[in-house]
Design a protein around this motif. Structure first.
Motif, PDB file in Angstrom:
ATOM      1  N   ASP A 188       0.805  -1.220   0.000  1.00 25.63           N
ATOM      2  CA  ASP A 188       0.000   0.000   0.000  1.00 25.63           C
ATOM      3  C   ASP A 188       0.845   1.280   0.000  1.00 25.63           C
ATOM      4  OD1 ASP A 188       1.074  -0.195   2.492  1.00 25.63           O
ATOM      5  OD2 ASP A 188      -0.817  -0.046   3.597  1.00 25.63           O
ATOM      6  N   GLY A 189       2.157   1.120  -0.033  1.00 27.26           N
ATOM      7  CA  GLY A 189       3.030   2.288  -0.128  1.00 27.26           C
ATOM      8  C   GLY A 189       3.093   3.147   1.115  1.00 27.26           C
ATOM      9  N   ARG A 190       2.830   2.548   2.285  1.00 22.68           N
ATOM     10  CA  ARG A 190       2.865   3.343   3.522  1.00 22.68           C
ATOM     11  C   ARG A 190       4.243   3.930   3.781  1.00 22.68           C
ATOM     12  NH1 ARG A 190       1.493   0.174   8.479  1.00 22.68           N
ATOM     13  NH2 ARG A 190       2.362  -1.548   7.271  1.00 22.68           N
ATOM     14  N   GLU A 191       5.279   3.188   3.373  1.00 24.04           N
ATOM     15  CA  GLU A 191       6.635   3.672   3.641  1.00 24.04           C
ATOM     16  C   GLU A 191       6.913   4.966   2.872  1.00 24.04           C
ATOM     17  OE1 GLU A 191       6.970   1.716  -0.197  1.00 24.04           O
ATOM     18  OE2 GLU A 191       6.004   1.173   1.690  1.00 24.04           O
ATOM     19  N   ARG A 192       6.252   5.142   1.713  1.00 25.37           N
ATOM     20  CA  ARG A 192       6.454   6.370   0.953  1.00 25.37           C
ATOM     21  C   ARG A 192       5.885   7.572   1.701  1.00 25.37           C
ATOM     22  NH1 ARG A 192      10.191   6.903  -2.320  1.00 25.37           N
ATOM     23  NH2 ARG A 192       9.074   8.611  -3.336  1.00 25.37           N
ATOM     24  N   GLU A 193       4.750   7.397   2.344  1.00 23.17           N
ATOM     25  CA  GLU A 193       4.176   8.481   3.133  1.00 23.17           C
ATOM     26  C   GLU A 193       5.088   8.838   4.303  1.00 23.17           C
ATOM     27  OE1 GLU A 193       0.176   7.964   4.339  1.00 23.17           O
ATOM     28  OE2 GLU A 193      -0.539   7.307   2.375  1.00 23.17           O
ATOM     29  N   THR A 194       5.630   7.792   4.945  1.00 21.51           N
ATOM     30  CA  THR A 194       6.537   8.039   6.072  1.00 21.51           C
ATOM     31  C   THR A 194       7.797   8.751   5.598  1.00 21.51           C
ATOM     32  OG1 THR A 194       5.710   6.036   7.166  1.00 21.51           O
ATOM     33  CG2 THR A 194       7.801   6.951   7.955  1.00 21.51           C
ATOM     34  N   MET A 195       8.346   8.312   4.471  1.00 18.82           N
ATOM     35  CA  MET A 195       9.554   8.944   3.928  1.00 18.82           C
ATOM     36  C   MET A 195       9.285  10.401   3.539  1.00 18.82           C
ATOM     37  SD  MET A 195      10.945   5.766   1.598  1.00 18.82           S
ATOM     38  CE  MET A 195      12.041   6.817   0.646  1.00 18.82           C
ATOM     39  N   ARG A 196       8.115  10.644   2.945  1.00 22.18           N
ATOM     40  CA  ARG A 196       7.785  12.014   2.550  1.00 22.18           C
ATOM     41  C   ARG A 196       7.693  12.925   3.776  1.00 22.18           C
ATOM     42  NH1 ARG A 196       5.541  13.856  -1.943  1.00 22.18           N
ATOM     43  NH2 ARG A 196       4.725  11.824  -2.574  1.00 22.18           N
ATOM     44  N   THR A 197       7.035  12.421   4.824  1.00 18.98           N
ATOM     45  CA  THR A 197       6.924  13.210   6.058  1.00 18.98           C
ATOM     46  C   THR A 197       8.301  13.484   6.648  1.00 18.98           C
ATOM     47  OG1 THR A 197       4.749  12.246   6.525  1.00 18.98           O
ATOM     48  CG2 THR A 197       5.917  13.274   8.370  1.00 18.98           C
ATOM     49  N   CYS A 198       9.165  12.475   6.614  1.00 21.09           N
ATOM     50  CA  CYS A 198      10.525  12.623   7.153  1.00 21.09           C
ATOM     51  C   CYS A 198      11.299  13.681   6.371  1.00 21.09           C
ATOM     52  CB  CYS A 198      11.246  11.273   7.102  1.00 21.09           C
ATOM     53  SG  CYS A 198      12.922  11.314   7.768  1.00 21.09           S
ATOM     54  N   TRP A 199      11.237  13.616   5.039  1.00 23.77           N
ATOM     55  CA  TRP A 199      11.976  14.570   4.203  1.00 23.77           C
ATOM     56  C   TRP A 199      11.455  15.993   4.406  1.00 23.77           C
ATOM     57  CZ3 TRP A 199      16.320  15.385   1.941  1.00 23.77           C
ATOM     58  CH2 TRP A 199      16.451  16.331   0.925  1.00 23.77           C
ATOM     59  N   THR A 200      10.136  16.149   4.436  1.00 26.44           N
ATOM     60  CA  THR A 200       9.564  17.483   4.620  1.00 26.44           C
ATOM     61  C   THR A 200       9.900  18.032   6.003  1.00 26.44           C
ATOM     62  OG1 THR A 200       7.728  16.827   3.171  1.00 26.44           O
ATOM     63  CG2 THR A 200       7.452  18.841   4.448  1.00 26.44           C
ATOM     64  N   MET A 201       9.870  17.154   7.010  1.00 30.96           N
ATOM     65  CA  MET A 201      10.213  17.588   8.366  1.00 30.96           C
ATOM     66  C   MET A 201      11.686  18.014   8.429  1.00 30.96           C
ATOM     67  SD  MET A 201       9.741  15.459  11.907  1.00 30.96           S
ATOM     68  CE  MET A 201      10.127  16.190  13.497  1.00 30.96           C
ATOM     69  N   PHE A 202      12.541  17.297   7.740  1.00 31.55           N
ATOM     70  CA  PHE A 202      13.951  17.693   7.698  1.00 31.55           C
ATOM     71  C   PHE A 202      14.115  19.062   7.031  1.00 31.55           C
ATOM     72  CE2 PHE A 202      17.478  17.815   4.573  1.00 31.55           C
ATOM     73  CZ  PHE A 202      18.490  18.166   5.442  1.00 31.55           C
ATOM     74  N   LEU A 203      13.430  19.282   5.912  1.00 35.71           N
ATOM     75  CA  LEU A 203      13.517  20.573   5.233  1.00 35.71           C
ATOM     76  C   LEU A 203      13.087  21.702   6.156  1.00 35.71           C
ATOM     77  CD1 LEU A 203      12.004  19.641   1.737  1.00 35.71           C
ATOM     78  CD2 LEU A 203      14.418  19.996   2.291  1.00 35.71           C
ATOM     79  N   LEU A 204      12.024  21.466   6.908  1.00 36.43           N
ATOM     80  CA  LEU A 204      11.543  22.473   7.843  1.00 36.43           C
ATOM     81  C   LEU A 204      12.547  22.703   8.965  1.00 36.43           C
ATOM     82  CD1 LEU A 204       9.271  24.349   8.770  1.00 36.43           C
ATOM     83  CD2 LEU A 204       8.223  22.385   9.932  1.00 36.43           C
TER      84      LEU A 204
END
Length: 913
Positions: free
Chosen positions: A169-185
Motif C-alpha cells: 500500500d506504499g505506507r513507507e512512501r508516506e513516512t519517507m515524505r513526512t521525514c523529508w519534509t520535516m527535515f527541510l523544515l
C-alpha cells in the motif's frame, strides 16, 4: 526514482501554482494586481508571464526596460525569448528586493530546471553591466544550496532503502515524505547557513532517528527493528495544555543512543557530533513544534503546511520536489555523465575490492574521519614534548598561549554561531577544539624541524610572538572548516556575506592581517604530511588570494615593509630580477619569516654583509648578537619571498591570458610582462585596494595599443572570464579614487595610463626598456598524497604510484593500463609513445570554452564605459576585430591537428635509438 505523483492523502504538499490565491505569493502586498491597460506597449505574452507571477506594474516596467536593453545582443533561438523574460524578471526582483514569486514558481512558468535557469540569467550579462553584485551573489548561493540539497536527497533516498520495508500500500512512501519534509523544515528553522553540507546531513540523521523510533515496527528492516532500544517506552500522547505545562519541567532524554549509533555507523558519521546537533538544534526545533513529547509520527498535513509557509517566505526552491523527481530540480544529464567519467581504481573484472566513486557526503565524511584520526589524543593540551619546548624558553610562553586560546576560542565560537544559526555556538566550540589539537601538533613538528636545522632548543623569540601563534591557529581553523566544507571555493566563495565562512572570514574573526597569515601557510603544509590533496589546494588558493588582493588592502603591513625597502639608502628591489629564472626554492621557515624585520630599527646588519640574501638572526638568537657597525635596514625575508611568489603567480596568469588572446603575437608577451613587473616593483601603490589582474589587463591593453595590435578591452574581459578563479567584479568594480569605483576602462584611462604614461611610451621608442627576465614556471612546493592525478590535456589518462604487485603492467586489463604506475619498469618504450601520442592528440581546451562545445565568443558590446564609447581611447569599432578571425582560425587548426594525429598509426613509427 520516486513516483511522479503524490499520494492522495498528502495533496496539500503540492507545489503552489503561480496563479493561485494569496498563499502562492510570498508577499502579496508588494505585488498588487497587474493592470494590463498600462502595458499595451509591451508584448502580450510578456505581460501574461508577469501576471502569472504576481508582478507589480513597476516591476513589469523595469523588467521590460531591462529586456529592451539586452535583447539585441541575445540569442534568437525559438523558445528562448520567454526564458529570457523570466530571467529579466528574476534580476529585477532581486535588485529591488521585493517578494513576488519563488524560484520554483518561475522555473515552472518557463519549464526549466534550476541549472538551466541560472545559465539563462547569466546570459543577460552579455554587456557586462546587467548582473549586479547582489544578483550574482544570489545566483551563487542558489547554486550552492541546490548542490547541497541534491546531495542530501540522494543520500536520504539511499539510506531509506536500508531502513524501510516496501509495502503493497506504499505506507513507507508516506513516512519517507513526512521525514523529508520535516527535515527541510528543521533545516530552514535551525540553520541560518542552509548550504552547510555537514551540519545539514547530521540534522537529517537526527530526523531519521525520530521517525524510525516513532513509526510502526513492521515498516522497518530487521537491522533497525533491533536497533531501537528495548528499554525506551514511547511517551504517551498529551494534550496541548499538558504539553505547555510540561515545558517548565526539564525535558527527558529524547535521543535513542543505540539507534543513532546504528545510523551514524551506516553513514560513516561521527556520533558525538550528531548528538551535539540533536541536543541543540534539533531538540530546539522539536520544542518549537511541540513535538518533544508527542507520540507517533508527526502529522504530514501539519508539517507540510509549516514548510509551505517557510518556502514561500524564503522565495527559494521548493525542496519537496526532490522527493517527486520533479524536472525543475533534476540534475542536468551532462552533470550525471561527468560522474561516470570519474576514474575508478577498480572494475568488476579486476583484482581487489570495488571502490565506489565518492559522493559529496561520502567525501566529506571520509575527510572528517581522516582529520580526527590523525590528531593526537591528548586533547586541548600540549604534548609533553611541546611542553618541554615551552619550558626551555627564556620566557615561558605557556600562560600566554593558554590565555590567547581562551580569548580567541570565545570569539571564534560566537562568530561561528552568528553565521551558522541559533544554537550553533556549540558547533563552533567543537571546530575550535579540533583546530587546537591540530595547532599543537603542527607547532611541535615545526619546532622539531627547527631544532634539527639549528641545533638549539630555546625558541623564546618565536614562541613569544603572538602573531606567529595567531597565524598558526588561524591556519588550523581554516583546515578544519575546509574539511567540514564550511570554507569552500567550489561555488565562488569569499563573497563576504554575513553567513559565509569562506576565507578570509577567519582573518576578520581573529583580527589577523593576510600578510602575516601567508607566512605560515607553506611551513604548515610541510609540517603536516597527512593533509589531503584537496586541503593543500585549498590553502594554496588562500595563498593566491592573499597575493592577488587581500594583502594589498589599506592597513596591511605589506605597505609598511615596502616603504621601508624603498626608503633605504641602499635600496634594492624586493626581489632581484636575476632570481626570476631560478626555481622557487628557499630555506626560509616560519621562524625566519615571523622574525624577519617588520619595524624600523628592529634589527641591524654589518655594513659589509652580503646584500643578497642577508643573514637573519635565527629563531633562538637575539638581535643584540649581531655586530652594530654602520647600521642599516636589513632586507625582509618575508617580503622577498612574498614578491618571489607574487611574480610567479602574476606571470602564470599573464601567460594564460596571452595564450587566449595573443597567440599570433608571441613577441608581445615578454613586453607586457616587463611593464607588468615594473608596475608591481616600482608603482606598488597602484595595487592598494585593487586586484593583481586589474594591473595585468591594463598592461596588456597598453602594450597592444603602443604596438598597434588590435586588441580591445571587451575581448580582454571576455577571455578573462574564461580563466580559472576569476570574478566579474574584478573588471566591473575597480577603485578609481577613494570611495569611487568604476570599470576597468575608467581605471585604465584615469589611473593606470596617467601613472605609467612615460614608461608605456618607452616601449614604442627605438630604445625600449630592457625586458624583465621570465620567471621559471611555478611548481607547487607541496607534495600531494599518492592518489591518481590526471595528465594535463587529457580526459581519461591518470598516473599513480604502484601500490599492489598484482597490478604489474604485464597483467593489467586495458582499462587499468590507463593508470600508468610509477615505481617499476613499464616495459617496451613504444608503450610510452602510445601514451604520449594519446595525450598530445587531446585538444588543449580553455576553461568553460571547450566545455560548452564552442569557440571563444567575444562580447558584442561593452557598455560599462563612459559616454557610450567602446574603448579606452573613445574609438568605435568599424567591424569585427581581426582577433576574432584569429581565434576562429586557431580553433580550426586544433581540429585539423587532432584529426591528422588520430589517422596516424603509432605502431608504424620508428623506435628511438
Amino acid at each position: 526514482m520516486p513516483p511522479k505523483k503524490r499520494h492522495s492523502g498528502l495533496t496539500g504538499s503540492r507545489e503552489p501554482k503561480p496563479d493561485g490565491d494569496s498563499a502562492s505569493s510570498p508577499d502579496k502586498q508588494e505585488s498588487p494586481e497587474l493592470s494590463e491597460e498600462k502595458h499595451r506597449d509591451k508584448n502580450a505574452e510578456f505581460v501574461s508571464l508577469c501576471k502569472s507571477l504576481h508582478v507589480s506594474d513597476l516591476l513589469c516596467d523595469r523588467a521590460w526596460l531591462l529586456w529592451r536593453t539586452v535583447q539585441e545582443s541575445m540569442d534568437k533561438a525559438p523558445g528562448s525569448q520567454e526564458r529570457l523574460w523570466a530571467a529579466c524578471l528574476f534580476v529585477t526582483v532581486t535588485d529591488m528586493d521585493v517578494g513576488c514569486f519563488t524560484v520554483t514558481q518561475v522555473l515552472k512558468a518557463v519549464r526549466l530546471n534550476l541549472k538551466q535557469f541560472l545559465d539563462v540569467v547569466r546570459q543577460l550579462d552579455v554587456n557586462l553591466d546587467t548582473i549586479t553584485t547582489k544578483v550574482n551573489s544570489r545566483l551563487t548561493r542558489l547554486e550552492k544550496k541546490y548542490d547541497v540539497m541534491l546531495a542530501l536527497y540522494q543520500r536520504f533516498e539511499k539510506t531509506c532503502k536500508s531502513i524501510f520495508v516496501l509495502t503493497p500500500d506504499g505506507r513507507e512512501r508516506e513516512t519517507m515524505r513526512t521525514c523529508w519534509t520535516m527535515f527541510l523544515l528543521a533545516k530552514g528553522r535551525a540553520l541560518q547557513m542552509e548550504d552547510d553540507l555537514v551540519i545539514s546531513f547530521q540534522l537529517l540523521l537526527c530526523t531519521l532517528e525520530l521517525i524510525i523510533k516513532r513509526c510502526s515496527p513492521d515498516q522497518l528492516q530487521p537491522l533497525y527493528q533491533s536497533a531501537i532500544s528495548k528499554v525506551q517506552s514511547p511517551p504517551t500522547r498529551t494534550s496541548r495544555r499538558s504539553q505547555s505545562k510540561a515545558k517548565s519541567r526539564p525535558a527527558e532524554p529524547e535521543v535513542d543512543a543505540r539507534l543513532l549509533e546504528t545510523l551514524c555507523k551506516d553513514n560513516e558519521c561521527n556520533i558525538e557530533e550528531v548528538k551535539n546537533v540533536y541536543n541543540t538544534s534539533f531538540l530546539a526545533f522539536l520544542d518549537s513544534m511541540d513535538l518533544s513529547r508527542a507520540a507517533g509520527v508527526p502529522q504530514a498535513k501539519d508539517i507540510n503546511r509549516l514548510y509551505e509557509e517557510h518556502y514561500l517566505k524564503s522565495r527559494d526552491v521548493d525542496g519537496r520536489l526532490f522527493f517527486d523527481g520533479d524536472e525543475s530540480v533534476l540534475p542536468p544529464k551532462v552533470q550525471i555523465s561527468q560522474v561516470e567519467r570519474t576514474p575508478k581504481k577498480n572494475q568488476p573484472d579486476e583484482d581487489g575490492p570495488m571502490i565506489p566513486p565518492p559522493t559529496p557526503i561520502r567525501a566529506a565524511m571520509t575527510s572528517i574521519q581522516m582529520l580526527r584520526g590523525d590528531l593526537p589524543s591528548n586533547g586541548d593540551r600540549p604534548s609533553a614534548t611541546l611542553a618541554t619546548y615551552f619550558k626551555n624558553c627564556t620566557v615561558d610562553p605557556t600562560q600566554d598561549v593558554q590565555k590567547r586560546l581562551e580569548t580567541l576560542g570565545q570569539a571564534f565560537s560566537q562568530k561561528f554561531g552568528e553565521a551558522a544559526g541559533p544554537h550553533c555556538v556549540v558547533y563552533g566550540q567543537q571546530r575550535f577544539g579540533l583546530a587546537v589539537r591540530l595547532y599543537y601538533k603542527v607547532m611541535e613538528a615545526m619546532l622539531k624541524s627547527e631544532e634539527k636545522r639549528l641545533s638549539v632548543q630555546n625558541f623564546s623569540k618565536l614562541l613569544n610572538d603572538a602573531t606567529f601563534h595567531t597565524s598558526l591557529l588561524a591556519c588550523s581553523l581554516e583546515v578544519v572548516m575546509a574539511t567540514y566544507e564550511e570554507s569552500s571555493f567550489k561555488n565562488g566563495g569569499g563573497d563576504q556575506t554575513g553567513t559565509n565562512l569562506c576565507f578570509p572570514w577567519i582573518l576578520n574573526v581573529l583580527n589577523l592581517s593576510a600578510f602575516d597569515f601567508y607566512k605560515v601557510i607553506e611551513s604548515f603544509i610541510k609540517a603536516e604530511p597527512t593533509l589531503s590533496k584537496d586541503i593543500i589546494k585549498h590553502l594554496e588558493t588562500c595563498e593566491n588570494l592573499i597575493m592577488e588582493r587581500i594583502a594589498w588592502r589599506t592597513g596591511s603591513p605589506l605597505f609598511e615593509l615596502l616603504q621601508q625597502e624603498h626608503a633605504s639608502a641602499a635600496a634594492e628591489p624586493v626581489e632581484t630580477t636575476a632570481s626570476f629564472s631560478q626555481p622557487l626554492q628557499h630555506n626560509h621557515t616560519a621562524a625566519d619569516l615571523y622574525l624577519s624585520p617588520v619595524r624600523q630599527g628592529l634589527r641591524v646588519l654589518p655594513s659589509d654583509s652580503p646584500a643578497t640574501p642577508p643573514q637573519q638572526p635565527t629563531a633562538s638568537q637575539s638581535s643584540s648578537q649581531a655586530p652594530c657597525q654602520a647600521p642599516r635596514q636589513p632586507k625582509s625575508n618575508s617580503l622577498s619571498l612574498f614578491y618571489k611568489k607574487l611574480y610567479r603567480l602574476a606571470y602564470t596568469r599573464l601567460k594564460t591570458l596571452c595564450s587566449y588572446l595573443l597567440s599570433s603575437h608571441p613577441e608581445l608577451e615578454p613586453i607586457i610582462w616587463t611593464l607588468f613587473q615594473y608596475t608591481l616593483q616600482h608603482e606598488y601603490e597602484l595595487m592598494r585596494d585593487r586586484h593583481l589582474d586589474q594591473l595585468m589587463m591594463s598592461a596588456m591593453y597598453a602594450i597592444c595599443k603602443v604596438k598597434s595590435v588590435d586588441l580591445r578591452f571587451k575581448s580582454i574581459v571576455s577571455a578573462y572570464k574564461n580563466m580559472a578563479n576569476t570574478n566579474q567584479e574584478t573588471f566591473k568594480n575597480v577603485l578609481i579614487t577613494e570611495g569611487h569605483y568604476d570599470s576597468i576602462i575608467v581605471f585604465y584611462n584615469q589611473v593606470f595610463m596617467q601613472k605609467l604614461k612615460t614608461n608605456i611610451l618607452q616601449h614604442a621608442s627605438t630604445k625600449p626598456p630592457p625586458p624583465s627576465p621570465i620567471p621559471q614556471m611555478p611548481r607547487s612546493p607541496y607534495k600531494f598524497p599518492n592518489s591518481p592525478l590526471r595528465v594535463p590535456g587529457s580526459n581519461n589518462v591518470y598516473i599513480s604510484p604502484l601500490k599492489n604487485s598484482r597490478m604489474s603492467p604485464g597483467i593489467m586489463t586495458p582499462r587499468s593500463r590507463m593508470l600508468v604506475s610509477i615505481g617499476e619498469s613499464f616495459g617496451l618504450s613504444n608503450r610510452f609513445q602510445k601514451i604520449n601520442q594519446m595525450v598530445n592528440s587531446s585538444e588543449r581546451s580553455h576553461k568553460r570554452t571547450m566545455d560548452s562545445g564552442s569557440t571563444l565568443k567575444p562580447l558584442k558590446r561593452l557598455r560599462f564605459d563612459m559616454d557610450g564609447q567602446d574603448e579606452a581611447d573613445g574609438s568605435k569599432p568599424g567591424g569585427d576585430s581581426t582577433l576574432i578571425q584569429k581565434l576562429t582560425e586557431m580553433s580550426s587548426t586544433w581540429n585539423r591537428i587532432h584529426e591528422q594525429k588520430m589517422k596516424e598509426d603509432p605502431d608504424t613509427r620508428e623506435e628511438p635509438q
